[in-house]
Design a protein around this motif. Sequence first.
Motif, PDB file in Angstrom:
ATOM      1  N   ARG A 193       0.852  -1.186   0.000  1.00  0.00           N
ATOM      2  CA  ARG A 193       0.000   0.000   0.000  1.00  0.00           C
ATOM      3  C   ARG A 193       0.889   1.238   0.000  1.00  0.00           C
ATOM      4  O   ARG A 193       2.076   1.154   0.295  1.00  0.00           O
ATOM      5  CB  ARG A 193      -0.940   0.025   1.212  1.00  0.00           C
ATOM      6  CG  ARG A 193      -0.263   0.272   2.544  1.00  0.00           C
ATOM      7  CD  ARG A 193      -1.222   0.156   3.718  1.00  0.00           C
ATOM      8  NE  ARG A 193      -2.198   1.222   3.738  1.00  0.00           N
ATOM      9  CZ  ARG A 193      -2.009   2.392   4.348  1.00  0.00           C
ATOM     10  NH1 ARG A 193      -0.871   2.647   4.969  1.00  0.00           N
ATOM     11  NH2 ARG A 193      -2.961   3.296   4.356  1.00  0.00           N
ATOM     12  N   SER A 194       0.299   2.362  -0.337  1.00  0.00           N
ATOM     13  CA  SER A 194       1.001   3.632  -0.253  1.00  0.00           C
ATOM     14  C   SER A 194       0.673   4.278   1.082  1.00  0.00           C
ATOM     15  O   SER A 194      -0.504   4.473   1.410  1.00  0.00           O
ATOM     16  CB  SER A 194       0.581   4.557  -1.402  1.00  0.00           C
ATOM     17  OG  SER A 194       1.180   5.832  -1.267  1.00  0.00           O
ATOM     18  N   GLY A 195       1.698   4.629   1.850  1.00  0.00           N
ATOM     19  CA  GLY A 195       1.462   5.269   3.140  1.00  0.00           C
ATOM     20  C   GLY A 195       0.823   6.637   2.996  1.00  0.00           C
ATOM     21  O   GLY A 195       0.137   7.101   3.907  1.00  0.00           O
ATOM     22  N   ILE A 196       1.058   7.281   1.848  1.00  0.00           N
ATOM     23  CA  ILE A 196       0.443   8.573   1.540  1.00  0.00           C
ATOM     24  C   ILE A 196      -0.545   8.346   0.411  1.00  0.00           C
ATOM     25  O   ILE A 196      -0.162   7.905  -0.671  1.00  0.00           O
ATOM     26  CB  ILE A 196       1.504   9.606   1.125  1.00  0.00           C
ATOM     27  CG1 ILE A 196       2.537   9.792   2.238  1.00  0.00           C
ATOM     28  CG2 ILE A 196       0.842  10.944   0.755  1.00  0.00           C
ATOM     29  CD1 ILE A 196       3.722  10.654   1.846  1.00  0.00           C
ATOM     30  N   LYS A 197      -1.812   8.633   0.662  1.00  0.00           N
ATOM     31  CA  LYS A 197      -2.854   8.344  -0.314  1.00  0.00           C
ATOM     32  C   LYS A 197      -2.568   9.000  -1.663  1.00  0.00           C
ATOM     33  O   LYS A 197      -2.312  10.196  -1.738  1.00  0.00           O
ATOM     34  CB  LYS A 197      -4.217   8.797   0.209  1.00  0.00           C
ATOM     35  CG  LYS A 197      -5.377   8.445  -0.717  1.00  0.00           C
ATOM     36  CD  LYS A 197      -6.707   8.756  -0.072  1.00  0.00           C
ATOM     37  CE  LYS A 197      -7.862   8.563  -1.049  1.00  0.00           C
ATOM     38  NZ  LYS A 197      -7.899   7.197  -1.601  1.00  0.00           N
ATOM     39  N   ASP A 198      -2.609   8.189  -2.703  1.00  0.00           N
ATOM     40  CA  ASP A 198      -2.460   8.606  -4.099  1.00  0.00           C
ATOM     41  C   ASP A 198      -1.099   9.216  -4.426  1.00  0.00           C
ATOM     42  O   ASP A 198      -0.926   9.824  -5.480  1.00  0.00           O
ATOM     43  CB  ASP A 198      -3.576   9.574  -4.507  1.00  0.00           C
ATOM     44  CG  ASP A 198      -4.952   8.919  -4.468  1.00  0.00           C
ATOM     45  OD1 ASP A 198      -5.017   7.682  -4.564  1.00  0.00           O
ATOM     46  OD2 ASP A 198      -5.951   9.644  -4.329  1.00  0.00           O
ATOM     47  N   ARG A 199      -0.111   9.074  -3.530  1.00  0.00           N
ATOM     48  CA  ARG A 199       1.250   9.486  -3.893  1.00  0.00           C
ATOM     49  C   ARG A 199       1.740   8.644  -5.062  1.00  0.00           C
ATOM     50  O   ARG A 199       2.402   9.146  -5.972  1.00  0.00           O
ATOM     51  CB  ARG A 199       2.200   9.320  -2.705  1.00  0.00           C
ATOM     52  CG  ARG A 199       3.680   9.536  -3.074  1.00  0.00           C
ATOM     53  CD  ARG A 199       4.595   9.349  -1.873  1.00  0.00           C
ATOM     54  NE  ARG A 199       5.995   9.443  -2.276  1.00  0.00           N
ATOM     55  CZ  ARG A 199       6.760   8.388  -2.585  1.00  0.00           C
ATOM     56  NH1 ARG A 199       6.263   7.148  -2.511  1.00  0.00           N
ATOM     57  NH2 ARG A 199       8.016   8.558  -2.953  1.00  0.00           N
ATOM     58  N   ILE A 200       1.410   7.362  -5.040  1.00  0.00           N
ATOM     59  CA  ILE A 200       1.782   6.454  -6.119  1.00  0.00           C
ATOM     60  C   ILE A 200       0.612   6.349  -7.102  1.00  0.00           C
ATOM     61  O   ILE A 200      -0.525   6.066  -6.697  1.00  0.00           O
ATOM     62  CB  ILE A 200       2.137   5.058  -5.583  1.00  0.00           C
ATOM     63  CG1 ILE A 200       3.310   5.145  -4.604  1.00  0.00           C
ATOM     64  CG2 ILE A 200       2.475   4.109  -6.725  1.00  0.00           C
ATOM     65  CD1 ILE A 200       3.620   3.833  -3.905  1.00  0.00           C
ATOM     66  N   LYS A 201       0.915   6.581  -8.364  1.00  0.00           N
ATOM     67  CA  LYS A 201      -0.088   6.424  -9.421  1.00  0.00           C
ATOM     68  C   LYS A 201       0.452   5.429 -10.433  1.00  0.00           C
ATOM     69  O   LYS A 201       1.636   5.469 -10.788  1.00  0.00           O
ATOM     70  CB  LYS A 201      -0.388   7.770 -10.089  1.00  0.00           C
ATOM     71  CG  LYS A 201      -1.029   8.788  -9.158  1.00  0.00           C
ATOM     72  CD  LYS A 201      -1.220  10.123  -9.853  1.00  0.00           C
ATOM     73  CE  LYS A 201      -1.993  11.096  -8.978  1.00  0.00           C
ATOM     74  NZ  LYS A 201      -1.309  11.382  -7.692  1.00  0.00           N
ATOM     75  N   LEU A 202      -0.410   4.532 -10.888  1.00  0.00           N
ATOM     76  CA  LEU A 202       0.023   3.495 -11.822  1.00  0.00           C
ATOM     77  C   LEU A 202      -0.857   3.492 -13.063  1.00  0.00           C
ATOM     78  O   LEU A 202      -2.084   3.488 -12.961  1.00  0.00           O
ATOM     79  CB  LEU A 202      -0.005   2.119 -11.143  1.00  0.00           C
ATOM     80  CG  LEU A 202       0.538   0.965 -11.983  1.00  0.00           C
ATOM     81  CD1 LEU A 202       1.328  -0.010 -11.120  1.00  0.00           C
ATOM     82  CD2 LEU A 202      -0.575   0.223 -12.704  1.00  0.00           C
ATOM     83  N   ILE A 203      -0.214   3.527 -14.219  1.00  0.00           N
ATOM     84  CA  ILE A 203      -0.924   3.456 -15.499  1.00  0.00           C
ATOM     85  C   ILE A 203      -0.645   2.095 -16.124  1.00  0.00           C
ATOM     86  O   ILE A 203       0.496   1.797 -16.505  1.00  0.00           O
ATOM     87  CB  ILE A 203      -0.479   4.579 -16.447  1.00  0.00           C
ATOM     88  CG1 ILE A 203      -0.740   5.950 -15.824  1.00  0.00           C
ATOM     89  CG2 ILE A 203      -1.211   4.459 -17.787  1.00  0.00           C
ATOM     90  CD1 ILE A 203      -0.185   7.106 -16.642  1.00  0.00           C
ATOM     91  N   LEU A 204      -1.670   1.277 -16.214  1.00  0.00           N
ATOM     92  CA  LEU A 204      -1.557  -0.007 -16.904  1.00  0.00           C
ATOM     93  C   LEU A 204      -1.837   0.215 -18.388  1.00  0.00           C
ATOM     94  O   LEU A 204      -2.772   0.933 -18.751  1.00  0.00           O
ATOM     95  CB  LEU A 204      -2.557  -1.010 -16.334  1.00  0.00           C
ATOM     96  CG  LEU A 204      -2.228  -1.614 -14.965  1.00  0.00           C
ATOM     97  CD1 LEU A 204      -3.429  -2.404 -14.441  1.00  0.00           C
ATOM     98  CD2 LEU A 204      -1.000  -2.509 -15.059  1.00  0.00           C
ATOM     99  N   ILE A 205      -1.011  -0.402 -19.236  1.00  0.00           N
ATOM    100  CA  ILE A 205      -1.130  -0.218 -20.679  1.00  0.00           C
ATOM    101  C   ILE A 205      -1.389  -1.565 -21.332  1.00  0.00           C
ATOM    102  O   ILE A 205      -0.701  -2.549 -21.051  1.00  0.00           O
ATOM    103  CB  ILE A 205       0.162   0.395 -21.254  1.00  0.00           C
ATOM    104  CG1 ILE A 205       0.549   1.670 -20.471  1.00  0.00           C
ATOM    105  CG2 ILE A 205      -0.007   0.724 -22.739  1.00  0.00           C
ATOM    106  CD1 ILE A 205       1.941   2.176 -20.790  1.00  0.00           C
ATOM    107  N   ASN A 206      -2.375  -1.614 -22.216  1.00  0.00           N
ATOM    108  CA  ASN A 206      -2.773  -2.885 -22.830  1.00  0.00           C
ATOM    109  C   ASN A 206      -1.836  -3.268 -23.967  1.00  0.00           C
ATOM    110  O   ASN A 206      -2.247  -3.503 -25.103  1.00  0.00           O
ATOM    111  CB  ASN A 206      -4.216  -2.791 -23.348  1.00  0.00           C
ATOM    112  CG  ASN A 206      -4.857  -4.160 -23.474  1.00  0.00           C
ATOM    113  OD1 ASN A 206      -4.194  -5.183 -23.265  1.00  0.00           O
ATOM    114  ND2 ASN A 206      -6.133  -4.200 -23.803  1.00  0.00           N
ATOM    115  N   GLU A 207      -0.543  -3.303 -23.646  1.00  0.00           N
ATOM    116  CA  GLU A 207       0.487  -3.714 -24.575  1.00  0.00           C
ATOM    117  C   GLU A 207       1.581  -4.420 -23.785  1.00  0.00           C
ATOM    118  O   GLU A 207       1.642  -4.328 -22.559  1.00  0.00           O
ATOM    119  CB  GLU A 207       1.080  -2.495 -25.306  1.00  0.00           C
ATOM    120  CG  GLU A 207       0.054  -1.732 -26.153  1.00  0.00           C
ATOM    121  CD  GLU A 207       0.702  -0.690 -27.049  1.00  0.00           C
ATOM    122  OE1 GLU A 207       1.900  -0.849 -27.380  1.00  0.00           O
ATOM    123  OE2 GLU A 207       0.005   0.273 -27.411  1.00  0.00           O
TER     124      GLU A 207
END
Length: 211
Positions: A193-207
Motif C-alpha cells: 500500500r502507499s502510506g500517503i494516499k495517491d502518492r503512487i499512481k500506476l498506469i496499466l497499458i494494454n500492450e
Amino acid sequence: MSFIKQSNANQAATILKNLSRRNIEGYFCETCEEAVQKALSLMPESSSISWGGSMTLTECGLMDALKTGNYTLIDRAAATTPEEKRALYAKTVLADYFLMSTNAITMDGELVNIDGTANRVSCLCYGPSHVLILAGMNKVVNNVQAGLDRIRTKAAPPNTNRLGLKTPCSMTGACQDCYSPDCICSQIVITRRSGIKDRIKLILINEDLGF
C-alpha cells in the motif's frame, strides 16, 4: 478488440479496484499513446522530474515526450563522476515526480520490484512527492511469489544483457541466486500500500512493454 486484449482489460479493472484500497491511484490505457497523454496530464508544467532505469518508459514514448515539455529533468545518466551522480540523486529524492515501471504487479494490486543498488525502489518507498508508474499488461502476475519468479526468469536475465553485466543469468538465462559483483538482485521490495494516499499512481497499458 482481440480476445487477449479484452481479457487484459478485464484483469486491469480488477487490479484498479484493488489498487484503490491500497491508497494507489490506477488508470488503464489501451495504447502507449493514450498512456503518454495520461502521464503528461498528471504532471504540471515546470515540475521537476526524474526516473529510474526502465525500458517501458522509453518504449512507450514518454521519455521522448518529456524532452519537448516544459519540465526540469533530473537525469542521473548525465553525471560524469561519482560525486556528480550522488548530487543528482539527492535532487531526485526531492523531485516533484519520479517515473518508473514495476517488475511485476499482482492481481491483488501489490507491486513487486527487485533492484541492484536500490536507487529506484528507494524513491518508490519515500522521497519524491509523486511516483508515476507505467507498466504493460505483460507485468501482471497472480501473486507475489509469481512476481518474484517472473523477475528472476523474465526480467533480470535480459536486463543484465542490456547493461553488459557478467552474471550467471546473463550467460545462462536462468537465475542462479548469485552473489556476483554485477548482481542486480540486491533489494526486494513488495509494495502492499502507499502510506500517503495517491502518492503512487500506476498506469496499466494494454500492450507488452519492457522486461
